[in-house]
Design a protein around this motif. Structure first.
Motif, PDB file in Angstrom:
ATOM      1  N   ARG A 136       0.853  -1.151  -0.173  1.00 56.28           N
ATOM      2  CA  ARG A 136       0.039   0.012  -0.035  1.00 56.28           C
ATOM      3  C   ARG A 136       0.889   1.344   0.071  1.00 56.28           C
ATOM      4  O   ARG A 136       0.452   2.488  -0.638  1.00 56.28           O
ATOM      5  CB  ARG A 136      -0.892   0.021   1.254  1.00 56.28           C
ATOM      6  N   VAL A 137       2.119   1.061   0.651  1.00 58.49           N
ATOM      7  CA  VAL A 137       2.764   2.591   0.828  1.00 58.49           C
ATOM      8  C   VAL A 137       4.312   1.851   0.544  1.00 58.49           C
ATOM      9  O   VAL A 137       4.719   0.729   1.135  1.00 58.49           O
ATOM     10  CB  VAL A 137       2.748   3.200   2.075  1.00 58.49           C
ATOM     11  N   LEU A 138       5.186   2.707  -0.123  1.00 59.82           N
ATOM     12  CA  LEU A 138       6.338   2.262  -0.187  1.00 59.82           C
ATOM     13  C   LEU A 138       7.123   3.278   0.430  1.00 59.82           C
ATOM     14  O   LEU A 138       7.102   4.580   0.056  1.00 59.82           O
ATOM     15  CB  LEU A 138       6.867   1.997  -1.701  1.00 59.82           C
ATOM     16  N   LEU A 139       7.785   3.319   1.471  1.00 57.27           N
ATOM     17  CA  LEU A 139       8.758   4.438   2.272  1.00 57.27           C
ATOM     18  C   LEU A 139      10.126   4.031   1.632  1.00 57.27           C
ATOM     19  O   LEU A 139      10.679   3.266   1.916  1.00 57.27           O
ATOM     20  CB  LEU A 139       8.639   3.866   3.654  1.00 57.27           C
ATOM     21  N   ALA A 140      10.289   5.112   0.529  1.00 55.16           N
ATOM     22  CA  ALA A 140      11.505   5.039   0.097  1.00 55.16           C
ATOM     23  C   ALA A 140      12.427   5.866   0.601  1.00 55.16           C
ATOM     24  O   ALA A 140      12.182   7.181   0.785  1.00 55.16           O
ATOM     25  CB  ALA A 140      11.145   5.502  -1.551  1.00 55.16           C
ATOM     26  N   GLY A 141      13.614   5.461   0.996  1.00 54.53           N
ATOM     27  CA  GLY A 141      14.882   6.147   1.404  1.00 54.53           C
ATOM     28  C   GLY A 141      15.182   7.423   0.508  1.00 54.53           C
ATOM     29  O   GLY A 141      15.535   7.216  -0.533  1.00 54.53           O
ATOM     30  N   ALA A 142      15.137   8.652   1.101  1.00 57.16           N
ATOM     31  CA  ALA A 142      15.502   9.817   0.338  1.00 57.16           C
ATOM     32  C   ALA A 142      16.973  10.130   0.499  1.00 57.16           C
ATOM     33  O   ALA A 142      17.432  10.432   1.830  1.00 57.16           O
ATOM     34  CB  ALA A 142      14.484  10.874   0.883  1.00 57.16           C
ATOM     35  N   PRO A 143      17.804  10.024  -0.406  1.00 53.35           N
ATOM     36  CA  PRO A 143      19.049  10.326  -0.466  1.00 53.35           C
ATOM     37  C   PRO A 143      19.572  11.728  -0.153  1.00 53.35           C
ATOM     38  O   PRO A 143      18.567  12.653  -0.257  1.00 53.35           O
ATOM     39  CB  PRO A 143      19.680   9.835  -1.704  1.00 53.35           C
ATOM     40  N   ALA A 194       0.367   2.735  -9.917  1.00 55.55           N
ATOM     41  CA  ALA A 194       0.336   4.309  -9.391  1.00 55.55           C
ATOM     42  C   ALA A 194      -0.862   4.350  -8.434  1.00 55.55           C
ATOM     43  O   ALA A 194      -1.140   4.997  -7.095  1.00 55.55           O
ATOM     44  CB  ALA A 194       0.410   5.280 -10.315  1.00 55.55           C
ATOM     45  N   GLY A 195      -2.069   3.725  -8.893  1.00 57.74           N
ATOM     46  CA  GLY A 195      -3.208   3.708  -8.187  1.00 57.74           C
ATOM     47  C   GLY A 195      -3.351   2.803  -6.914  1.00 57.74           C
ATOM     48  O   GLY A 195      -4.333   2.976  -5.834  1.00 57.74           O
ATOM     49  N   ARG A 196      -2.441   1.984  -6.726  1.00 56.28           N
ATOM     50  CA  ARG A 196      -2.551   0.921  -5.859  1.00 56.28           C
ATOM     51  C   ARG A 196      -1.284   1.256  -4.746  1.00 56.28           C
ATOM     52  O   ARG A 196      -1.332   0.709  -3.677  1.00 56.28           O
ATOM     53  CB  ARG A 196      -2.460  -0.423  -6.104  1.00 56.28           C
ATOM     54  N   MET A 197      -0.256   1.956  -5.119  1.00 57.08           N
ATOM     55  CA  MET A 197       0.805   2.076  -4.251  1.00 57.08           C
ATOM     56  C   MET A 197       1.311   3.492  -4.320  1.00 57.08           C
ATOM     57  O   MET A 197       1.381   4.161  -5.042  1.00 57.08           O
ATOM     58  CB  MET A 197       2.095   1.119  -4.956  1.00 57.08           C
ATOM     59  N   THR A 198       1.253   4.058  -2.871  1.00 57.74           N
ATOM     60  CA  THR A 198       1.921   5.445  -2.561  1.00 57.74           C
ATOM     61  C   THR A 198       3.163   5.345  -2.134  1.00 57.74           C
ATOM     62  O   THR A 198       3.608   4.602  -1.385  1.00 57.74           O
ATOM     63  CB  THR A 198       0.974   6.089  -1.654  1.00 57.74           C
ATOM     64  N   GLU A 209       5.292  12.191  10.126  1.00 55.87           N
ATOM     65  CA  GLU A 209       5.068  12.990   8.965  1.00 55.87           C
ATOM     66  C   GLU A 209       4.641  12.393   7.638  1.00 55.87           C
ATOM     67  O   GLU A 209       3.769  12.679   6.863  1.00 55.87           O
ATOM     68  CB  GLU A 209       6.269  14.133   8.973  1.00 55.87           C
ATOM     69  N   ALA A 210       5.241  11.216   7.538  1.00 60.80           N
ATOM     70  CA  ALA A 210       5.188  10.175   6.350  1.00 60.80           C
ATOM     71  C   ALA A 210       3.576   9.848   6.555  1.00 60.80           C
ATOM     72  O   ALA A 210       2.635   9.607   5.412  1.00 60.80           O
ATOM     73  CB  ALA A 210       6.024   8.981   6.069  1.00 60.80           C
ATOM     74  N   ARG A 211       3.359   9.296   7.759  1.00 59.31           N
ATOM     75  CA  ARG A 211       1.884   8.606   8.020  1.00 59.31           C
ATOM     76  C   ARG A 211       0.927   9.840   7.884  1.00 59.31           C
ATOM     77  O   ARG A 211      -0.347   9.682   7.073  1.00 59.31           O
ATOM     78  CB  ARG A 211       1.634   8.056   9.257  1.00 59.31           C
ATOM     79  N   ARG A 212       0.999  11.047   8.324  1.00 62.49           N
ATOM     80  CA  ARG A 212       0.173  12.169   8.107  1.00 62.49           C
ATOM     81  C   ARG A 212      -0.081  12.539   6.708  1.00 62.49           C
ATOM     82  O   ARG A 212      -1.227  12.726   6.183  1.00 62.49           O
ATOM     83  CB  ARG A 212       0.540  13.382   9.022  1.00 62.49           C
ATOM     84  N   ALA A 213       1.205  12.793   5.826  1.00 60.92           N
ATOM     85  CA  ALA A 213       0.860  12.921   4.558  1.00 60.92           C
ATOM     86  C   ALA A 213      -0.032  12.006   3.713  1.00 60.92           C
ATOM     87  O   ALA A 213      -0.534  12.341   2.946  1.00 60.92           O
ATOM     88  CB  ALA A 213       2.377  12.985   3.882  1.00 60.92           C
ATOM     89  N   LEU A 214       0.418  10.761   4.065  1.00 57.85           N
ATOM     90  CA  LEU A 214      -0.422   9.669   3.397  1.00 57.85           C
ATOM     91  C   LEU A 214      -1.966   9.707   3.770  1.00 57.85           C
ATOM     92  O   LEU A 214      -2.926   9.592   2.795  1.00 57.85           O
ATOM     93  CB  LEU A 214      -0.005   8.259   3.721  1.00 57.85           C
ATOM     94  N   LEU A 215      -2.155   9.882   4.982  1.00 61.11           N
ATOM     95  CA  LEU A 215      -3.484  10.010   5.040  1.00 61.11           C
ATOM     96  C   LEU A 215      -4.388  11.370   4.712  1.00 61.11           C
ATOM     97  O   LEU A 215      -5.403  11.370   4.181  1.00 61.11           O
ATOM     98  CB  LEU A 215      -3.698  10.296   6.900  1.00 61.11           C
ATOM     99  N   ARG A 216      -3.436  12.552   4.441  1.00 60.81           N
ATOM    100  CA  ARG A 216      -4.019  13.563   3.851  1.00 60.81           C
ATOM    101  C   ARG A 216      -4.435  13.123   2.501  1.00 60.81           C
ATOM    102  O   ARG A 216      -5.369  13.854   1.956  1.00 60.81           O
ATOM    103  CB  ARG A 216      -3.048  14.804   4.059  1.00 60.81           C
ATOM    104  N   SER A 217      -3.337  12.554   1.782  1.00 63.04           N
ATOM    105  CA  SER A 217      -3.723  12.502   0.299  1.00 63.04           C
ATOM    106  C   SER A 217      -4.728  11.498   0.312  1.00 63.04           C
ATOM    107  O   SER A 217      -5.191  11.738  -0.924  1.00 63.04           O
ATOM    108  CB  SER A 217      -2.223  11.854  -0.240  1.00 63.04           C
TER     109      SER A 217
END
Length: 272
Positions: A205-212, A233-237, A262-270
């Motif tokens: 459902r979510v891919l937490l991608a490491g930001a370099p 794109a519609g199935r994975m954020t 912050e990541a969780r809140r951003a996902l819930l907002r989107s």
């Protein structure tokens, strides 16, 4: 300013006076717990912004490249090493009778907090250790999702394409911040690689991608921009998580908890 560099009462008389750290994570613990005057040198990794959370402070302190010659020349009365520190250096220090304390990679919050207490005792500052543990506990409590909110299924990509499975510190942090680590469904145990094909066939459902760090690109970053991901794109954020917060425990857990929230809140907002 790091807690250990603040003006506080004198350290214990038996505490080491010249401490050398040979590991980035131990560097971070040391500057939070020791007096500045106790720090003979940090590792060179402490100055690298892409992997260090104390880079600015580290630039004001001595460092080594982890060679035995450099360490011995500093005449330390305590050297902090990890399981990954240079074996040749560790062996040389042992032969010369230099006091060495080796720390393993913590696999849980509890193990990390015990390392905080151990380091604090070693540098003669147990009070600072307890204060830091309390700050970590407070950050974890603040990161917990509200009651009744379902956890979000997620996979966290480490640098070089590795994903973190259960039994790792970062996986526990995900759980505490309201995520469910789904690494096991890709056959991962503690660590492993999830090919792009597996993501396309069964996206989390979510891919937490490491930001370099700015100007750098990680394997995960390259995957995130792959054209094939448009199909899911519609199935994975995709959510960003700073790479340098994946590596260490101790005080870094406070920043990790905040970033996951912050990541969780951003996902819930989107999704709203």
């Amino acid at each position: 300013m790091a807690a250990g560099l603040a003006a506080l009462p004198a350290r214990a008389a038996t505490a080491p006076r010249r401490v050398v750290s040979l590991n980035n994570c131990l560097d971070t613990l040391l500057v939070h717990l020791a007096d500045r005057g106790q720090i003979a040198a940090l590792s060179h990794y402490a100055r690298e912004r892409e992997g260090s959370t104390i880079a600015d402070l580290a630039l004001t302190l001595p460092f080594t490249w982890e060679t035995a010659e450099e360490v011995i020349a500093l005449r330390p009365d305590l050297v902090l090493t990890s399981e990954h520190s240079a074996l040749a250096t560790r062996n040389a220090l042992k032969r010369l009778g230099v006091p060495v304390e080796r720390f393993k990679v913590p696999g849980s919050v509890a193990e990390s907090q015990e390392q905080v207490r151990r380091m604090a005792r070693l540098v003669g500052r147990p009070d600072r250790g307890e204060a830091l543990v309390a700050r970590i506990d407070a950050a974890l409590a603040a990161a917990a999702p509200p009651k009744g909110v379902a956890p979000i299924e997620a996979l966290l990509y480490q640098p070089n394409g590795f994903a973190a499975g259960e039994g790792t510190l970062v996986s526990e942090m995900m759980t505490r911040a309201g995520f469910t680590n789904v690494a096991a469904r890709y056959g991962l145990k503690r660590w492993g690689n999830v090919p792009l094909e597996r993501l396309l066939a069964d996206p989390p459902r979510v891919l937490l991608a490491g930001a370099p760090a700015p100007g750098a690109r990680s394997w995960a970053d390259r995957v995130m921009t792959h054209p094939a991901l448009k199909a899911v794109a519609g199935r994975m954020t995709v959510a960003s998580f700073p790479e340098k917060l994946m590596f260490c425990g101790g005080p870094v857990l406070i920043q990790s908890a905040q970033a996951l929230v912050e990541a969780r809140r951003a996902l819930l907002r989107s999704a709203a």
